[in-house]
Design a protein around this motif. Structure first.
Motif, PDB file in Angstrom:
ATOM      1  N   VAL A 212      32.005  31.105  30.102  1.00  0.00           N
ATOM      2  CA  VAL A 212      30.903  30.382  30.720  1.00  0.00           C
ATOM      3  C   VAL A 212      31.378  28.949  30.972  1.00  0.00           C
ATOM      4  O   VAL A 212      31.924  28.316  30.062  1.00  0.00           O
ATOM      5  CB  VAL A 212      29.650  30.402  29.807  1.00  0.00           C
ATOM      6  CG1 VAL A 212      28.541  29.538  30.403  1.00  0.00           C
ATOM      7  CG2 VAL A 212      29.170  31.831  29.604  1.00  0.00           C
ATOM      8  N   PRO A 213      31.220  28.463  32.202  1.00  0.00           N
ATOM      9  CA  PRO A 213      31.699  27.108  32.507  1.00  0.00           C
ATOM     10  C   PRO A 213      31.088  26.067  31.574  1.00  0.00           C
ATOM     11  O   PRO A 213      29.935  26.182  31.158  1.00  0.00           O
ATOM     12  CB  PRO A 213      31.219  26.888  33.951  1.00  0.00           C
ATOM     13  CG  PRO A 213      31.048  28.259  34.506  1.00  0.00           C
ATOM     14  CD  PRO A 213      30.605  29.115  33.356  1.00  0.00           C
ATOM     15  N   ARG A 214      31.879  25.048  31.271  1.00  0.00           N
ATOM     16  CA  ARG A 214      31.417  23.975  30.379  1.00  0.00           C
ATOM     17  C   ARG A 214      30.511  22.984  31.093  1.00  0.00           C
ATOM     18  O   ARG A 214      29.691  22.336  30.478  1.00  0.00           O
ATOM     19  CB  ARG A 214      32.611  23.239  29.794  1.00  0.00           C
ATOM     20  CG  ARG A 214      33.416  24.078  28.812  1.00  0.00           C
ATOM     21  CD  ARG A 214      34.578  23.274  28.310  1.00  0.00           C
ATOM     22  NE  ARG A 214      35.452  22.955  29.445  1.00  0.00           N
ATOM     23  CZ  ARG A 214      36.754  23.138  29.479  1.00  0.00           C
ATOM     24  NH1 ARG A 214      37.372  23.574  28.415  1.00  0.00           N
ATOM     25  NH2 ARG A 214      37.457  22.852  30.540  1.00  0.00           N
ATOM     26  N   ASP A 215      30.710  22.870  32.434  1.00  0.00           N
ATOM     27  CA  ASP A 215      29.909  21.903  33.181  1.00  0.00           C
ATOM     28  C   ASP A 215      29.818  22.342  34.646  1.00  0.00           C
ATOM     29  O   ASP A 215      30.434  23.329  35.052  1.00  0.00           O
ATOM     30  CB  ASP A 215      30.498  20.500  33.068  1.00  0.00           C
ATOM     31  CG  ASP A 215      31.967  20.426  33.453  1.00  0.00           C
ATOM     32  OD1 ASP A 215      32.395  21.174  34.373  1.00  0.00           O
ATOM     33  OD2 ASP A 215      32.702  19.627  32.845  1.00  0.00           O
ATOM     34  N   ALA A 216      29.050  21.585  35.418  1.00  0.00           N
ATOM     35  CA  ALA A 216      28.824  21.922  36.824  1.00  0.00           C
ATOM     36  C   ALA A 216      30.127  21.903  37.624  1.00  0.00           C
ATOM     37  O   ALA A 216      30.306  22.719  38.539  1.00  0.00           O
ATOM     38  CB  ALA A 216      27.808  20.962  37.437  1.00  0.00           C
ATOM     39  N   GLU A 217      31.026  21.003  37.279  1.00  0.00           N
ATOM     40  CA  GLU A 217      32.300  20.915  38.000  1.00  0.00           C
ATOM     41  C   GLU A 217      33.133  22.184  37.808  1.00  0.00           C
ATOM     42  O   GLU A 217      33.764  22.661  38.743  1.00  0.00           O
ATOM     43  CB  GLU A 217      33.103  19.684  37.557  1.00  0.00           C
ATOM     44  CG  GLU A 217      32.495  18.360  37.978  1.00  0.00           C
ATOM     45  CD  GLU A 217      31.274  17.941  37.148  1.00  0.00           C
ATOM     46  OE1 GLU A 217      31.134  18.380  35.971  1.00  0.00           O
ATOM     47  OE2 GLU A 217      30.445  17.194  37.684  1.00  0.00           O
ATOM     48  N   GLU A 218      33.114  22.701  36.604  1.00  0.00           N
ATOM     49  CA  GLU A 218      33.854  23.932  36.326  1.00  0.00           C
ATOM     50  C   GLU A 218      33.251  25.111  37.085  1.00  0.00           C
ATOM     51  O   GLU A 218      33.977  25.940  37.631  1.00  0.00           O
ATOM     52  CB  GLU A 218      33.844  24.201  34.818  1.00  0.00           C
ATOM     53  CG  GLU A 218      35.174  24.661  34.292  1.00  0.00           C
ATOM     54  CD  GLU A 218      35.177  24.771  32.772  1.00  0.00           C
ATOM     55  OE1 GLU A 218      34.650  25.763  32.251  1.00  0.00           O
ATOM     56  OE2 GLU A 218      35.730  23.857  32.129  1.00  0.00           O
TER      57      GLU A 218
ATOM     58  N   ALA B 221      24.337  21.813  42.239  1.00  0.00           N
ATOM     59  CA  ALA B 221      23.409  20.747  41.857  1.00  0.00           C
ATOM     60  C   ALA B 221      21.962  21.157  42.153  1.00  0.00           C
ATOM     61  O   ALA B 221      21.070  20.895  41.351  1.00  0.00           O
ATOM     62  CB  ALA B 221      23.764  19.460  42.597  1.00  0.00           C
ATOM     63  N   SER B 222      21.749  21.807  43.285  1.00  0.00           N
ATOM     64  CA  SER B 222      20.400  22.281  43.628  1.00  0.00           C
ATOM     65  C   SER B 222      19.919  23.318  42.619  1.00  0.00           C
ATOM     66  O   SER B 222      18.743  23.309  42.234  1.00  0.00           O
ATOM     67  CB  SER B 222      20.378  22.896  45.023  1.00  0.00           C
ATOM     68  OG  SER B 222      20.575  21.903  45.998  1.00  0.00           O
TER      69      SER B 222
END
Length: 188
Positions: free
Chosen positions: A79-85, A184-185
């Motif tokens: 699971v990605p750690r943040d939105a960028e990932e 982001a949305s």
């Protein structure tokens, strides 16, 4: 030792995907599939008597290949750690959809989606399914506090699919900036 060669129906379905991606729905004929598969004339019609039977086999094969790919991606990707990932992962996935093997299958899938408007049985096969890739996005959004994570995942992935469709039709690449805006949305 097991024979690992694909069965004849799988070979024909894979050839049908190639024909459809190269020649469109009008070019999808039994004879064209025979040629692409390198098999004697009449082989495809012996296995799939009608064009609809061939198309159904093609769609089932597309879904099986897509599900296997999405499952493998989801299992190999934490699971990605943040939105960028998440953005980077989705952008890489889009890039694969626009090139090589992914491009061929994606073109065929979109042609089948349009055809499914007239054939409910194809639409039923093409219904989005649960897989590890989708679960990874749901888990990420849930962890980020998004209350309707399932619904937002569906919206996010549908928008990503729309970007891929647009680039296949109009050319170009899906950018990380575009994907980042969609992520982001989804997080709002």
């Amino acid at each position: 030792m097991l024979d690992e060669r694909p069965d004849r129906r799988t070979v024909l379905a894979d050839a049908a995907i190639d024909v459809l991606s190269e020649s469109g729905m009008r070019g999808l004929t039994h004879r064209a599939v025979d040629r692409t598969a390198g098999l004697p004339s009449g082989t495809t019609s012996a296995y799939f008597r009608t064009r609809q039977a061939l198309l159904t086999a093609l769609v089932r094969r597309l879904v099986a290949l897509d599900q296997a790919e999405l499952q493998a991606i989801g299992e190999a990707t934490p699971v990605p750690r943040d939105a960028e990932e998440l953005t980077a992962g989705l952008a890489a996935f889009c890039s694969g959809r626009l090139t090589g093997e992914g491009r061929r299958r994606t073109l065929a899938r979109y042609a089948c989606a349009i055809e499914s408007v007239h054939h409910a049985e194809l639409r039923e096969i093409l219904v989005p399914r649960e897989n590890a890739g989708r679960r990874t996005v749901v888990e990420f959004l849930s962890r980020e506090g998004v209350r309707d994570a399932e619904e937002r995942t569906l919206t996010l992935l549908t928008c990503v699919d729309g970007l891929v469709f647009d680039r296949l039709v109009n050319g170009g690449a899906v950018t990380e900036e575009e994907i980042g805006g969609l992520v982001a949305s989804a997080l709002r």
